[in-house]
Write a protein that holds these residues in place. Structure first.
Motif, PDB file in Angstrom:
ATOM      1  N   ALA A  82      37.686  33.640  -6.459  1.00  0.00           N
ATOM      2  CA  ALA A  82      37.306  32.634  -7.059  1.00  0.00           C
ATOM      3  C   ALA A  82      37.949  32.160  -8.490  1.00  0.00           C
ATOM      4  O   ALA A  82      37.880  30.881  -8.565  1.00  0.00           O
ATOM      5  CB  ALA A  82      35.962  32.165  -6.490  1.00  0.00           C
ATOM      6  N   GLN A  83      38.098  32.666  -9.217  1.00  0.00           N
ATOM      7  CA  GLN A  83      37.606  32.334 -10.743  1.00  0.00           C
ATOM      8  C   GLN A  83      39.914  32.130 -10.568  1.00  0.00           C
ATOM      9  O   GLN A  83      40.000  31.813 -11.944  1.00  0.00           O
ATOM     10  CB  GLN A  83      37.614  33.923 -11.091  1.00  0.00           C
ATOM     11  CG  GLN A  83      39.160  34.865 -11.310  1.00  0.00           C
ATOM     12  CD  GLN A  83      38.509  36.190 -10.831  1.00  0.00           C
ATOM     13  OE1 GLN A  83      37.004  35.662  -9.548  1.00  0.00           O
ATOM     14  NE2 GLN A  83      39.290  37.108 -10.744  1.00  0.00           N
ATOM     15  N   TRP A  84      40.457  32.600  -9.508  1.00  0.00           N
ATOM     16  CA  TRP A  84      41.590  31.942  -9.993  1.00  0.00           C
ATOM     17  C   TRP A  84      42.203  30.714  -8.978  1.00  0.00           C
ATOM     18  O   TRP A  84      43.075  30.330  -8.561  1.00  0.00           O
ATOM     19  CB  TRP A  84      42.419  32.955  -8.931  1.00  0.00           C
ATOM     20  CG  TRP A  84      42.807  34.142  -9.994  1.00  0.00           C
ATOM     21  CD1 TRP A  84      42.828  35.834 -10.126  1.00  0.00           C
ATOM     22  CD2 TRP A  84      43.693  34.166 -10.839  1.00  0.00           C
ATOM     23  NE1 TRP A  84      42.349  35.931 -11.504  1.00  0.00           N
ATOM     24  CE2 TRP A  84      42.896  35.357 -11.936  1.00  0.00           C
ATOM     25  CE3 TRP A  84      44.687  33.387 -11.896  1.00  0.00           C
ATOM     26  CZ2 TRP A  84      44.578  35.626 -13.106  1.00  0.00           C
ATOM     27  CZ3 TRP A  84      45.341  33.504 -13.092  1.00  0.00           C
ATOM     28  CH2 TRP A  84      44.517  34.642 -13.309  1.00  0.00           C
ATOM     29  N   ARG A  85      40.928  29.845  -8.500  1.00  0.00           N
ATOM     30  CA  ARG A  85      41.173  28.488  -7.585  1.00  0.00           C
ATOM     31  C   ARG A  85      41.793  27.994  -7.943  1.00  0.00           C
ATOM     32  O   ARG A  85      42.668  26.942  -7.546  1.00  0.00           O
ATOM     33  CB  ARG A  85      40.312  28.222  -6.641  1.00  0.00           C
ATOM     34  CG  ARG A  85      39.737  29.576  -5.042  1.00  0.00           C
ATOM     35  CD  ARG A  85      39.111  28.850  -4.705  1.00  0.00           C
ATOM     36  NE  ARG A  85      38.315  29.849  -3.524  1.00  0.00           N
ATOM     37  CZ  ARG A  85      37.780  30.958  -2.764  1.00  0.00           C
ATOM     38  NH1 ARG A  85      36.237  30.757  -3.949  1.00  0.00           N
ATOM     39  NH2 ARG A  85      37.919  31.727  -1.973  1.00  0.00           N
ATOM     40  N   GLU A  86      41.170  27.344  -9.439  1.00  0.00           N
ATOM     41  CA  GLU A  86      40.977  26.563 -10.266  1.00  0.00           C
ATOM     42  C   GLU A  86      42.861  26.101 -11.184  1.00  0.00           C
ATOM     43  O   GLU A  86      43.426  25.658 -10.328  1.00  0.00           O
ATOM     44  CB  GLU A  86      40.866  25.966 -11.300  1.00  0.00           C
ATOM     45  CG  GLU A  86      40.710  24.792 -12.082  1.00  0.00           C
ATOM     46  CD  GLU A  86      39.305  24.759 -13.206  1.00  0.00           C
ATOM     47  OE1 GLU A  86      39.752  23.818 -13.766  1.00  0.00           O
ATOM     48  OE2 GLU A  86      38.402  24.823 -12.998  1.00  0.00           O
TER      49      GLU A  86
END
Length: 153
Positions: free
Chosen positions: A70-74
């Motif tokens: 999730a922390q790499w989605r943006e």
């Protein structure tokens, strides 16, 4: 055909197109005009095959979402948008560069060609990274058909 198998085909088209463009650039720097022309036309045809297969995959099968942490989605989405802008610029420059060549406006073709091929090579590299992030490094996220997404299914 699965989304993943078509993605591998798309990537093969893109990398082969970039490889042909790199060869064409090398050839023209060696003064081999006819070989350059053949390599660049091959690159254009492979690039068009990539674009067509990508559009058909998007319409018929759908887009695959990022399945990584999730922390790499943006950061992934920002990278993807940068890649998309580069791809659009490369396509427009490619059409202009081809047009100059077909109209024998070689001074203009020679001026814009290095920019076009450089941006296309960067686009292919960023496209490879998008592919690796979507299908190789992380498990692919869900693939959603564009029409189902629009209709809320």
């Amino acid at each position: 055909m699965t989304a993943e198998s078509v993605a591998y085909l798309n990537e093969a088209f893109m990398l082969a197109s970039a490889g042909s463009a790199a060869v064409g650039w090398y050839l023209i720097r060696r003064g081999r005009r006819e070989a350059h022309r053949r390599a660049m036309l091959t690159s254009v045809l492979l690039g068009a095959a990539f674009f067509l297969s990508y559009v058909l995959k998007t319409i018929l099968i759908g887009d695959t979402s990022f399945g990584g942490p999730a922390q790499w989605r943006e950061p992934y989405q920002i990278f993807l948008q940068a890649h998309s802008v580069l791809a659009t610029v490369a396509a427009v420059l490619g059409i202009v560069t081809l047009r100059y060549a077909f109209k024998s406006r070689f001074a203009s073709h020679k001026r814009i060609g290095p920019w076009t091929v450089t941006i296309w090579l960067i686009t292919a590299a960023t496209g490879l990274m998008v592919f690796l992030l979507l299908y190789v490094i992380y498990e692919p996220g869900p693939t959603r058909n564009m029409f189902r997404t629009w209709l809320g299914f």
